[in-house]
Write an enzyme that holds these catalytic residues in place. Sequence first.
Site, mmCIF file in Angstrom:
data_model
loop_
_atom_site.group_PDB
_atom_site.id
_atom_site.type_symbol
_atom_site.label_atom_id
_atom_site.label_comp_id
_atom_site.label_asym_id
_atom_site.label_seq_id
_atom_site.Cartn_x
_atom_site.Cartn_y
_atom_site.Cartn_z
ATOM 1 N N PHE A 65 17.759 -5.316 24.074
ATOM 2 C CA PHE A 65 16.637 -5.846 23.311
ATOM 3 C C PHE A 65 16.777 -5.492 21.838
ATOM 4 C CE2 PHE A 65 15.173 -5.134 27.590
ATOM 5 C CZ PHE A 65 14.355 -6.210 27.880
ATOM 6 N N ASP A 66 16.540 -6.474 20.995
ATOM 7 C CA ASP A 66 16.303 -6.162 19.595
ATOM 8 C C ASP A 66 14.942 -5.473 19.524
ATOM 9 O OD1 ASP A 66 16.529 -6.270 16.724
ATOM 10 O OD2 ASP A 66 15.085 -7.921 16.791
ATOM 11 N N LYS A 67 14.740 -4.635 18.524
ATOM 12 C CA LYS A 67 13.468 -3.918 18.423
ATOM 13 C C LYS A 67 12.403 -4.738 17.708
ATOM 14 C CE LYS A 67 12.595 -0.838 15.278
ATOM 15 N NZ LYS A 67 11.301 -1.338 14.719
#
Length: 681
Positions: free
Chosen positions: A357-359
């Site tokens: 996941f990107d943050k």
Amino acid sequence: MSTKTNDRRTATDRTDDGHEHGHGLGGPRMEMAFAIASGATYAGGMVAEYLLDSPARVSTGLFVATYLLGGFFTVRTAIDSVRRGRFEVDFLMLVAAVGAAAIGKWAEGSVLLFLFSLGHALEEYAMGRARKSIAALGELAPRTALVRRPDGVVEISVDELEIGDVIVVRPNSRLSADGIVVAGVSAVDESAVTGESIPVEKRAVDDPGALLKSRVTPNESQRVFAGTLNGSGVLEVMVTDRAADSTLARVIAMVRDAETQKSPTQRFIDRFQVVYVPVVLVGVAAVILYGTFVLTEAFTDSFYRAMVVLVAASPCALAIATPSAVLAGVARAAQAGVLAKGGGPLESLGRVRSMAFDKTGTLTWGQPRVTDIEPVRPDLRDQLVTTLFAVESFSDHPLATAITRDLAALVPAGAEAAATQVNSVTGRGVTALVDGSETEVGNLTMFAELESDGVPAEITALVERLHTAGRTTMIVRRGGVYLGVVGVMDTPRAEAAAVMEKLRALGITDLVVISGDNQRVADAVADGLGLDAAHGGLLPEDKVDMIGRLRARGGTAMVGDGVNDAPAMVNSSVGIAMGASGSAVALETADVALMTDDIGRLPFAVALSRRTAAIIRQNLTVALVIVAGLVPATLIGLPIGPAVFIHEGSTLLVVANALRLLRFRKGAEHEGIEHEARPGA
């Protein structure tokens, strides 16, 4: 460079699937009519031959009519496949029917073509249910729009709408274009586009012209989509996209394109059929030779048995097993606001075991919030809040908006302070006069430079503790007195933790965050959500390397915003874009797109892909078991009628099994996960 292979084809190429008729004349309804008519002539032939004792030419004529009616579409498809150098199911059925006629078995050949054509017609009808759920999307958007002109409101075609036009949307009518609300308040049902079951309250944007020029995506309370249903209020909407470029139009186009993309399993089946069909033909020839020369039976008997074997061995159910499940799965996903671009991504998502996941904007909203207020002493809390609010109200610092938004309700009534002479200290903080007292707000570096004797230990301890937790900190001092420290952070979405639990329950064993933010912040988010690992400070190329490492351990999905995470998404097994309804780039980049910023639909997408994969396995098993059982049965004497019935029945069975996906978690796409609306929406 992408490591994925896209099997994109145009609609005209769909006949490569081998089991689909080209309905250039009349379409599926015409095929059904021909099938029914062939059944009538077959029944007439049987009555004439066995009940009425009519002359042979009468029954034979009726059986010939059955051949013409039942074989019409089959012949057309077989010719198309042979022209492409492929021998498929339709060709095998024709060989069997012609062979039966050649030895005088007109009744047997007629029942073969009747049942085969009827099976195809019913199959097309069943498959049409899935296609209709996609086509229904195209009927949502109105053909005309009410446009406000200098001389009043006029009705024009939606194709004539220009960006910047203002349309009037009446109560309980569908919106004709994507746009931003410039006047009015109403609740809009967006379920057709985003899958959101609860109507979303819409209100006007303050400066629509500036928003349109900046191309900044408005929040969900201000943007609307073509095809959605207005509530009881009147809205005026400024058009932001032409009709052909609307979110609904893009979704329809991509879902239709997805129907033509084959999954890995289907590509394998296609390659398998290229070898299988010639092998079957060789086997049929072997049955004829064995019966004639080894068993020394009559040639007509051996030939008839071989034709029955040919019917039994035809991979009809095998050919349709995967496409039917993929089509139903893609259609169900679209209904729920999840765009899967074909069988490949849908099947691949069902196999992933790790997810990155990107943050910012994915696990978080990308909007900082005040998370910690730490006064030096409890009695200084109100003064800390009042002072910081007064200074940040005049600051152009990127965090000022979050601070003033979150602290406004905490300022004690009657204790408001006024800030003057506010000056920014680049990379450090802000100085000001608050009610005449010199005030500084900034980071630890700023105060270390101001204090010759160093920053007090208690302040340093507060800052270090908050930094360790991933917070950005601001020290506040007024009139030479330290008031305390305030922490700000882009906090995780409320439903993110529940999403991670659901994903683990679905068999995702490795959940990681990969972010360009610093490692402390990435660690704080990962710890708060229960992720397995956090990797911070990554450039786009670093994210690609990280995805490569994860893929080495199995299928990996990358979840991001579809723009700055594009390299990592393209190099993952499946790229998943968040909030695709607001980004054309996200729709183009991702393999799977969630049509809202609702990460809570991610477990549904994974569960649907898992179920689709399970349905494909079930269908393939049924198809192979039927062939494995039917071929020996025909070798020992099973007639052609029951063989065709079982053969076509298995085909309809796998299609019916696939259509169960259209009811998968209907109304329960978000079950167990409470959705959090975007802050400020």
